[in-house]
Design a protein around this motif. Sequence first.
Motif, mmCIF file in Angstrom:
data_model
loop_
_atom_site.group_PDB
_atom_site.id
_atom_site.type_symbol
_atom_site.label_atom_id
_atom_site.label_comp_id
_atom_site.label_asym_id
_atom_site.label_seq_id
_atom_site.Cartn_x
_atom_site.Cartn_y
_atom_site.Cartn_z
ATOM 1 N N GLU A 73 0.841 -1.207 0.000
ATOM 2 C CA GLU A 73 0.000 0.000 0.000
ATOM 3 C C GLU A 73 0.877 1.259 0.000
ATOM 4 N N VAL A 74 1.959 1.201 0.788
ATOM 5 C CA VAL A 74 2.833 2.372 0.857
ATOM 6 C C VAL A 74 3.516 2.591 -0.491
ATOM 7 N N LEU A 75 3.870 1.484 -1.135
ATOM 8 C CA LEU A 75 4.526 1.592 -2.444
ATOM 9 C C LEU A 75 3.615 2.238 -3.480
ATOM 10 N N LYS B 188 23.556 4.303 0.007
ATOM 11 C CA LYS B 188 23.622 2.833 -0.041
ATOM 12 C C LYS B 188 22.660 2.187 0.966
ATOM 13 N N GLY B 189 21.916 1.189 0.484
ATOM 14 C CA GLY B 189 21.025 0.424 1.367
ATOM 15 C C GLY B 189 19.649 1.020 1.522
ATOM 16 N N ASP B 190 19.434 2.203 0.935
ATOM 17 C CA ASP B 190 18.181 2.931 1.169
ATOM 18 C C ASP B 190 17.432 3.147 -0.146
ATOM 19 N N GLN B 191 16.153 2.717 -0.159
ATOM 20 C CA GLN B 191 15.388 2.797 -1.407
ATOM 21 C C GLN B 191 14.353 3.917 -1.424
ATOM 22 N N HIS B 192 14.321 4.738 -0.393
ATOM 23 C CA HIS B 192 13.330 5.823 -0.346
ATOM 24 C C HIS B 192 13.744 6.936 -1.304
ATOM 25 N N ASP B 193 12.828 7.315 -2.199
ATOM 26 C CA ASP B 193 13.247 8.362 -3.153
ATOM 27 C C ASP B 193 12.338 9.576 -3.238
ATOM 28 N N ILE B 194 11.247 9.581 -2.482
ATOM 29 C CA ILE B 194 10.297 10.692 -2.632
ATOM 30 C C ILE B 194 10.919 12.011 -2.145
ATOM 31 N N GLY B 195 11.538 11.970 -0.956
ATOM 32 C CA GLY B 195 12.172 13.174 -0.422
ATOM 33 C C GLY B 195 13.295 13.644 -1.334
ATOM 34 N N LYS B 196 14.120 12.701 -1.777
ATOM 35 C CA LYS B 196 15.221 13.039 -2.697
ATOM 36 C C LYS B 196 14.680 13.719 -3.953
ATOM 37 N N LEU C 151 22.961 14.282 -0.015
ATOM 38 C CA LEU C 151 22.780 12.882 0.358
ATOM 39 C C LEU C 151 21.511 12.732 1.174
ATOM 40 N N SER C 152 20.623 11.849 0.708
ATOM 41 C CA SER C 152 19.372 11.606 1.415
ATOM 42 C C SER C 152 19.413 10.229 2.079
ATOM 43 N N ALA C 153 18.892 10.146 3.310
ATOM 44 C CA ALA C 153 18.782 8.851 4.007
ATOM 45 C C ALA C 153 17.531 8.867 4.862
ATOM 46 N N LEU C 154 16.737 7.823 4.757
ATOM 47 C CA LEU C 154 15.463 7.771 5.490
ATOM 48 C C LEU C 154 15.451 6.755 6.620
ATOM 49 N N LEU C 155 16.498 5.984 6.727
ATOM 50 C CA LEU C 155 16.519 4.928 7.747
ATOM 51 C C LEU C 155 17.645 5.189 8.737
ATOM 52 N N THR C 156 17.390 4.861 9.985
ATOM 53 C CA THR C 156 18.458 5.015 10.985
ATOM 54 C C THR C 156 19.631 4.100 10.625
ATOM 55 N N THR C 157 19.315 3.019 9.926
ATOM 56 C CA THR C 157 20.385 2.077 9.547
ATOM 57 C C THR C 157 21.179 2.551 8.328
ATOM 58 N N GLY D 107 20.347 15.169 4.513
ATOM 59 C CA GLY D 107 18.968 15.320 4.953
ATOM 60 C C GLY D 107 18.254 13.992 4.952
ATOM 61 N N GLY D 108 16.984 14.028 5.336
ATOM 62 C CA GLY D 108 16.176 12.810 5.475
ATOM 63 C C GLY D 108 15.638 12.756 6.886
ATOM 64 N N ALA D 109 14.486 12.102 7.051
ATOM 65 C CA ALA D 109 13.765 12.152 8.332
ATOM 66 C C ALA D 109 14.605 11.870 9.589
ATOM 67 N N PRO D 110 15.488 10.860 9.626
ATOM 68 C CA PRO D 110 16.198 10.603 10.884
ATOM 69 C C PRO D 110 17.423 11.492 11.093
ATOM 70 N N THR E 96 19.627 20.231 6.281
ATOM 71 C CA THR E 96 18.374 20.979 6.117
ATOM 72 C C THR E 96 17.209 20.014 6.315
ATOM 73 N N PRO E 97 16.174 20.467 7.011
ATOM 74 C CA PRO E 97 15.077 19.566 7.360
ATOM 75 C C PRO E 97 14.077 19.323 6.235
ATOM 76 N N ASP E 98 14.058 20.193 5.239
ATOM 77 C CA ASP E 98 13.063 20.018 4.176
ATOM 78 C C ASP E 98 13.613 20.481 2.832
ATOM 79 N N ALA E 99 12.832 20.186 1.794
ATOM 80 C CA ALA E 99 13.309 20.423 0.432
ATOM 81 C C ALA E 99 13.470 21.913 0.117
ATOM 82 N N ALA E 100 12.541 22.717 0.612
ATOM 83 C CA ALA E 100 12.615 24.153 0.300
ATOM 84 C C ALA E 100 13.869 24.770 0.918
#
Length: 214
Positions: free
Chosen positions: A65-67, A101-109, A149-155, A181-184, A199-203
């Motif tokens: 669903e998230v995908l 590397k290791g991270d597949q989240h691309d919406i924020g990027k 560089l974007s990263a969405l996972l703590t890992t 940047g990235g949520a974590p 930076t916390p956000d895209a703008a």
Amino acid sequence: MADYSEIFNEISELLQKGKARDIVPAVQKALDAGAEPADILQDALMAGMNIIGGKFKRNEVFVPEVLIAARAMNKATEALKPALAKAGVAPVGKAIICTVKGDQHDIGKNLVKMMIEGKGIEVEDLGIDVDTQVVVNKVKESDAKVLCLSALLTTTMTAQKEVIDALTNEGVRNKVKVMVGGAPVTQSFADEIGADAYTPDAATAAEVCRAYYD
Ligand code: B1M
């Protein structure tokens, strides 16, 4: 002031249901009605994504669903791109962006890329799950001034440090400003790993990035 809550809710619902085909005309409808592109992004699309994110966390929805919601989000932001990036002038310089590397989240990027392009900077997008050495090689061969560089996972946020360390080890750290940047990711993490900017956000990312070319 016009009230766009109805159309924003409709867009948010379409995003949550992953209706990639219907969301583009809905975004266009909001633009035609006079809504600001930044408000459509924040109050309709990001709002819908946050609802999905909360449900994902509570195990009320799962990866498929998230995908499909993510696919709708990417379609919708693509449709918003011309309105967001209205600078239309010759690029002032280049930047490189990727999800580490290791991270597949691309919406924020993708959003950060779009907003930076809107500031008249050409952005080379290396994609998702990008190997550290690929990033370093790109920095070596490119004349880009900024690396995002974007990263969405703590890992995977640790891979941001890996990139910075590899740039240092290969003697090219001073060739680029490194933005993370990235949520974590936080300012203190950015300081700890020796990034030039968090930076916390895209703008904000686009503003900070643009300042490196002035
Ligand atoms: Co993922 N996921 N996910 N996921 N996912 C999160 C991040 C999570 C917080 C969900 C949760 O549990 N609540 C959680 C991470 C937990 C943690 O590490 N702390 C998580 C997890 C656990 C996972 C998996 C491990 C799940 C699993 O398989 N069990 C897995 C990992 C896969 C992998 O990457 N190896 C996974 C998979 C996925 C999907 C593939 C299903 C999908 C991604 C699809 C895609 O991107 N094409 C997905 C999604 C969509 C999310 C959530 C729901 C939404 C992320 C998003 O796109 N947000 C997310 C929960 C959440 O964030 N609420 C979650 C919207 C986007 C606009 O925001 O990316 O934060 P964001 O970008 C912002 C800022 O952070 C900033 O600007 C952007 C715009 O303002 N920014 C930058 C981002 N990058 C920047 C770079 C910069 C500057 C600013 O450089 C200069």
